[in-house]
Design an enzyme around this catalytic site. Structure first.
Site, PDB file in Angstrom:
ATOM      1  N   THR B  46       0.870  -1.173   0.000  1.00 21.65           N
ATOM      2  CA  THR B  46       0.000   0.000   0.000  1.00 21.65           C
ATOM      3  C   THR B  46       0.906   1.223   0.000  1.00 21.65           C
ATOM      4  OG1 THR B  46      -1.859   1.140   1.036  1.00 21.65           O
ATOM      5  CG2 THR B  46      -0.378  -0.038   2.532  1.00 21.65           C
ATOM      6  N   GLU B  47       0.607   2.181  -0.894  1.00 15.02           N
ATOM      7  CA  GLU B  47       1.578   3.242  -1.169  1.00 15.02           C
ATOM      8  C   GLU B  47       1.805   4.173   0.018  1.00 15.02           C
ATOM      9  OE1 GLU B  47      -1.151   2.628  -3.031  1.00 15.02           O
ATOM     10  OE2 GLU B  47      -2.076   4.485  -3.769  1.00 15.02           O
ATOM     11  N   ASN B  48       0.906   4.130   1.004  1.00 17.14           N
ATOM     12  CA  ASN B  48       1.135   4.960   2.185  1.00 17.14           C
ATOM     13  C   ASN B  48       2.116   4.303   3.164  1.00 17.14           C
ATOM     14  OD1 ASN B  48      -1.166   3.222   2.432  1.00 17.14           O
ATOM     15  ND2 ASN B  48      -1.571   4.126   4.419  1.00 17.14           N
TER      16      ASN B  48
END
Lengths: 219, 212
Positions: B46-48
């Site tokens: 997940t890019e966060n």
């Protein structure tokens, strides 16, 4: 050397009108709400805020926008289900917006913190967000020239600090914090707990204290 | 029969290689996770700032510091790791991510993707990580309906919406068929409840229908 402050208000003192402020957080995870509230009380205006989102609900960054202190938002994803404050200001023409792809936002701040003059990145080639930017083909692939994003101030949130200003974060609340800490002239951090120097595992420190200027404990 | 949303998610999941590092975009692509059995060894990014992301959190598991890119609380299974945003996007841009699954407004016959902005007056542009994902992952799978509500095809000769990335889509999954974007054009890999010939009559692009 990091300085330690008794309150969020003391930690943000001296932020001037027209400053560029890097604000940590991804939605509300890692958003330094108490520091933003203190900035709102301080009343500095005409601010450029660099943050992934443009505020959620009516608190923190959204409340700073409501107070009319922000001239321009630089962010990747302003529009969310709970971004009504920004949406209204934007539609009324009361705030400027620069949309930056999320990875470019991070890398441009990383470049600022690492002393890189600019870099060629592949993101956005052929899209409206690359229009007007210098491009170059390197090894057969097209790249766009991207400049650093520097802040006068970074406001970030970490989990713990020791008395050297070394920081550890918590889960996905880390997000932009470590990058922003490197990219601002003055980095202000709110932490859940200040621990004695020596209590943090040196192998686990994410942001070394050299990048940290002011620390306040907000429990 | 055309595929339901759950069946479409299962179809995408079936094609994800064992042990792949995968990013599932916000919205419908998230459903793919429901069809990835643990023994497949797929690691979700997940890019966060997390690899090895777990399922959605419920009840006491909910932790405001532990969310996915859609800002939904998730869980932290053994082996999960956290990292900052610059590292997270280096994983994409640097070509380390095997697959990403994205939604789309339009995909062109040569694999251009439009999924971030309708370009309508008054629409607030918001790109998030879509442009970085589109050009970063080794394979980009798009998951979408083949037609808009008024019947306009979304697999098109040229995108009319603002682009997210050029020539970046490798495969398009829709309720009526799966399409491979190849050098020579768009190949129909399979259809659901419709024949390839019928599909051809409803699209403005030339479909390649036989395996070479």
């Amino acid at each position: 050397m990091a300085g330690f402050y008794d309150s969020a208000d003391a930690a943000v003192a001296g932020i001037t009108d027209g400053s560029t402020i890097l604000v940590g957080g991804f939605g509300s995870a890692g958003q330094p709400v108490e520091l933003i509230d203190a900035l709102r009380r301080l009343g500095a205006r005409d601010l450029t805020v660099v943050s992934n989102n443009a505020g959620n609900g009516d608190f923190g960054l959204a409340a700073l926008l409501t107070a009319g202190q922000v001239r321009k938002m630089v962010c990747s994803f302003p529009r969310q289900s709970d971004s009504w404050v920004f949406d209204e200001l934007y539609r009324a023409g009361k705030i400027e917006l620069e949309v930056v792809p999320q990875g470019n936002l991070a890398e441009r701040m990383r470049a600022a913190g690492a002393g890189i003059g600019a870099f060629f990145g592949p993101t956005g080639v052929g899209t409206p967000l690359a229009e007007g930017k210098e491009q170059r083909t390197i090894d057969g692939r097209q790249y766009v020239l991207e400049y650093p994003i520097r802040g006068d101030i970074a406001l970030i949130k970490a989990h713990r600090s020791d008395r050297m200003g070394n920081l550890v974060y918590r889960k996905t609340a880390r997000n932009f914090g470590p990058v922003m800490a490197t990219a601002a002239t003055t980095t202000v951090v709110q932490v859940g707990e200040i621990v004695p120097t020596g209590d943090l595992d040196p192998e686990a420190v994410v942001t070394p204290g050299i990048f940290v200027d002011r620390v306040v404990e907000i429990r | 029969m055309s595929l339901s949303k759950a069946e479409l998610a299962a179809t995408v999941a079936r094609d994800i290689p064992h042990g792949a590092y995968v990013n599932l975009g916000i919205g419908q692509p998230t459903m793919v996770a429901d069809h990835l059995a643990p023994d497949r060894g797929v690691v979700l990014h997940t890019e966060n700032g997390m690899l090895g992301m777990g399922r959605a959190a419920v009840g006491d598991e909910i932790d405001p510091d532990l969310i996915n890119a859609g800002k939904v609380p998730v869980t932290q299974p053994p082996g999960a790791v956290y990292f900052h945003h610059a590292d997270s996007f280096a994983m994409m841009r640097g070509g380390h991510l095997d697959v990403c699954v994205l939604g789309a407004f339009q995909v062109s016959a040569r694999g251009d993707l439009a999924n971030w902005h309708t370009g309508e007056p008054g629409a607030i542009p918001a790109v998030g990580g879509a442009m970085d994902l589109a050009i970063g992952a080794k394979q980009v799978f798009v998951m979408m309906t083949l037609f808009t509500r008024d019947g306009t095809p979304k697999l098109v000769p040229e995108c009319t919406y603002p682009l997210t990335g050029l020539r970046c889509v490798s495969r398009v999954y829709t309720e009526l068929g799966v399409f491979e974007i190849e050098e020579g054009g768009v190949r129909v890999r399979e259809t659901f409840g419709i024949t390839p010939a019928e599909l051809q009559t409803r699209l403005d692009i030339e479909l390649l229908q036989d395996r070479p």
